[in-house]
Design an enzyme around this catalytic site. Structure first.
Site, PDB file in Angstrom:
ATOM      1  N   GLN A  64     -10.412  -2.765  -3.878  1.00  0.00           N
ATOM      2  CA  GLN A  64     -11.563  -2.381  -3.291  1.00  0.00           C
ATOM      3  C   GLN A  64     -12.608  -2.418  -4.406  1.00  0.00           C
ATOM      4  O   GLN A  64     -13.726  -2.742  -4.050  1.00  0.00           O
ATOM      5  CB  GLN A  64     -11.214  -0.902  -3.262  1.00  0.00           C
TER       6      GLN A  64
ATOM      7  N   ASP B  84     -16.371   8.742  -2.550  1.00  0.00           N
ATOM      8  CA  ASP B  84     -15.189   8.207  -1.770  1.00  0.00           C
ATOM      9  C   ASP B  84     -14.786   9.752  -1.025  1.00  0.00           C
ATOM     10  O   ASP B  84     -15.440  10.926  -1.176  1.00  0.00           O
ATOM     11  CB  ASP B  84     -14.106   7.976  -2.736  1.00  0.00           C
TER      12      ASP B  84
ATOM     13  N   ARG C 261     -14.101  -6.774   1.565  1.00  0.00           N
ATOM     14  CA  ARG C 261     -12.721  -6.501   1.276  1.00  0.00           C
ATOM     15  C   ARG C 261     -12.044  -7.762   1.936  1.00  0.00           C
ATOM     16  O   ARG C 261     -11.056  -8.293   0.978  1.00  0.00           O
ATOM     17  CB  ARG C 261     -12.297  -5.399   1.939  1.00  0.00           C
TER      18      ARG C 261
ATOM     19  N   ARG D 257       0.945  -1.154  -0.069  1.00  0.00           N
ATOM     20  CA  ARG D 257      -0.018  -0.069  -0.080  1.00  0.00           C
ATOM     21  C   ARG D 257       0.982   1.107  -0.011  1.00  0.00           C
ATOM     22  O   ARG D 257       1.463   1.558   0.910  1.00  0.00           O
ATOM     23  CB  ARG D 257      -0.980   0.131   1.098  1.00  0.00           C
TER      24      ARG D 257
ATOM     25  N   CYS E 145     -16.138   3.368   0.076  1.00  0.00           N
ATOM     26  CA  CYS E 145     -15.091   2.475   0.283  1.00  0.00           C
ATOM     27  C   CYS E 145     -14.641   2.874   1.619  1.00  0.00           C
ATOM     28  O   CYS E 145     -13.867   2.045   2.394  1.00  0.00           O
ATOM     29  CB  CYS E 145     -13.976   2.597  -0.548  1.00  0.00           C
TER      30      CYS E 145
ATOM     31  N   HIS F 136      -6.746   1.345  -7.114  1.00  0.00           N
ATOM     32  CA  HIS F 136      -7.168   0.557  -5.828  1.00  0.00           C
ATOM     33  C   HIS F 136      -8.035  -0.570  -6.386  1.00  0.00           C
ATOM     34  O   HIS F 136      -9.144  -0.710  -5.919  1.00  0.00           O
ATOM     35  CB  HIS F 136      -8.045   1.479  -4.908  1.00  0.00           C
TER      36      HIS F 136
END
Length: 356
Positions: A173, A265, A332, A143, A305, A170
């Site tokens: 996600q 988001d 997730r 990450r 998310c 991402h």
């Protein structure tokens, strides 16, 4: 405004119970056919690199593991004897918990590495780090701030690299988002997803995935916050190839009109804190409310998310029965498990294939 490219509240726990029932029924759907798919040994830096059948396979494996482990209470030590290095330049609740608990649940050993433990490209080059980790573990999830860091790790590593988040994409996600929608609606093809917010990494991943699943995508971003041009161009190509609709606008209500799913988001990502005041001003009018949903389809739902801020979506939507954010967060775990199993093993799902 961009031109078009192609033309009350019930408790959230009741929603979770309903979703549980749906996800259990969902596996009784008859099998569809996929071409031969083997992902073992692959990396996942972006879903741009994955075909329609490969993405469907990942969702199928994820749903299968969820059904067998969560609902059937089976123990599946598919990753026994394996280890994962989890490199986190940026903090996270869902990415860390889903990966760490998921890998352990499958019998493997997760190793969590923060910037206090490993300084990519600082006291050791990314090249050397990739080669060292290739001899110490079986897979890496990173990450990071810069997508180029992932590309360098992948170039030098002899083991799979997973993008746990970068400034450009991402992917893990989006797998969770589409599994959540698959569970809720029963199929994905023909759905319309509307993104209302920043042209960020999560949106980029939607744009690389939606058309491959037969999903129409409508995007509303303020002027100056549009997706990357190269991503738009690829999304246009995919939309044409798969016969889906792609709309870009700066009008949130236009994007929401006729949609099944409203998505947003954070407006201020990690590293953008100094821009907060300007961003909040520029995103005025982009909060998702019941008024936004009034022009969507009657069955509209909401995704985020997380973590969520009030300016992005109000409580009336966020905690309503239309909100799928908590099943989305749980998924997730199941989708990262499905991805890790697919990249490390030859596992074949035991439940009927999903309807796409």
């Amino acid at each position: 405004m961009f031109a078009k490219l192609l033309s009350a509240n019930r408790p959230v726990f009741k929603c979770l119970k309903t979703l549980h029932n749906r996800s259990t029924r969902w596996f009784s759907i008859g099998a569809a056919s996929l071409g031969p798919v083997s992902l073992k040994g692959r990396s996942c830096l972006t879903l741009k690199d994955f075909s329609s059948d490969e993405i469907k396979r990942l969702l199928w494996v994820s749903g299968d593991l969820k059904h067998r482990i969560k609902h059937e209470k089976q123990y599946l030590p598919l990753l026994q004897g394996k280890s994962i290095a989890m490199i986190f330049e940026k903090r996270s609740t869902r990415t860390r918990m889903s990966t760490e608990t998921g890998f352990a649940l499958l019998g493997g050993h997760p190793c969590f590495l923060t910037s206090q433990d490993i300084h990519l490209g600082v006291n050791e080059s990314s090249t050397d780090t990739a080669r060292v980790l290739s001899g110490l573990c079986d897979i890496v999830l990173a990450r990071v701030y810069s997508h180029s860091t992932l590309e360098e790790l992948d170039k030098e590593a002899s083991i799979p690299i997973i993008n746990g988040l970068s400034d450009l994409y991402h992917p893990i996600q989006i797998l969770a988002d589409f599994l959540t929608l698959q569970e809720h609606y029963g199929s994905l093809s023909g759905l319309t997803v509307s993104w209302i917010g920043d042209g960020n990494n999560v949106l980029h991943s939607f744009m690389m995935t939606a058309a491959k699943l037969g999903v129409h995508l409508k995007i509303a971003t303020p002027k100056g916050y549009e997706p990357e041009k190269s991503v738009i161009q690829e999304a246009q190509r995919l939309s044409k190839e798969y016969g889906t609709q792609l709309v870009l606008t700066s009008d949130p209500m236009e994007a929401a009109h006729g949609s099944n799913v409203l998505v947003t988001d954070t407006w201020v990502s990690m590293g953008q804190e100094e821009e907060k005041k300007k961003r909040l001003k520029d995103f005025h009018g982009y909060q998702i409310t019941m008024q936004t949903g009034s022009v969507a389809k009657p069955d509209w739902t909401f995704l985020h998310c997380l973590p969520r801020k009030m300016e992005e979506v109000d409580d009336q939507v966020f905690y309503s029965s239309r909100s799928l954010v908590f099943p989305e967060a749980e998924n997730r775990k199941w989708t990262i498990m499905g991805l890790m199993v697919s990249l490390l093993t030859d596992y074949t799902p035991q439940t009927p294939m999903l309807k796409f």
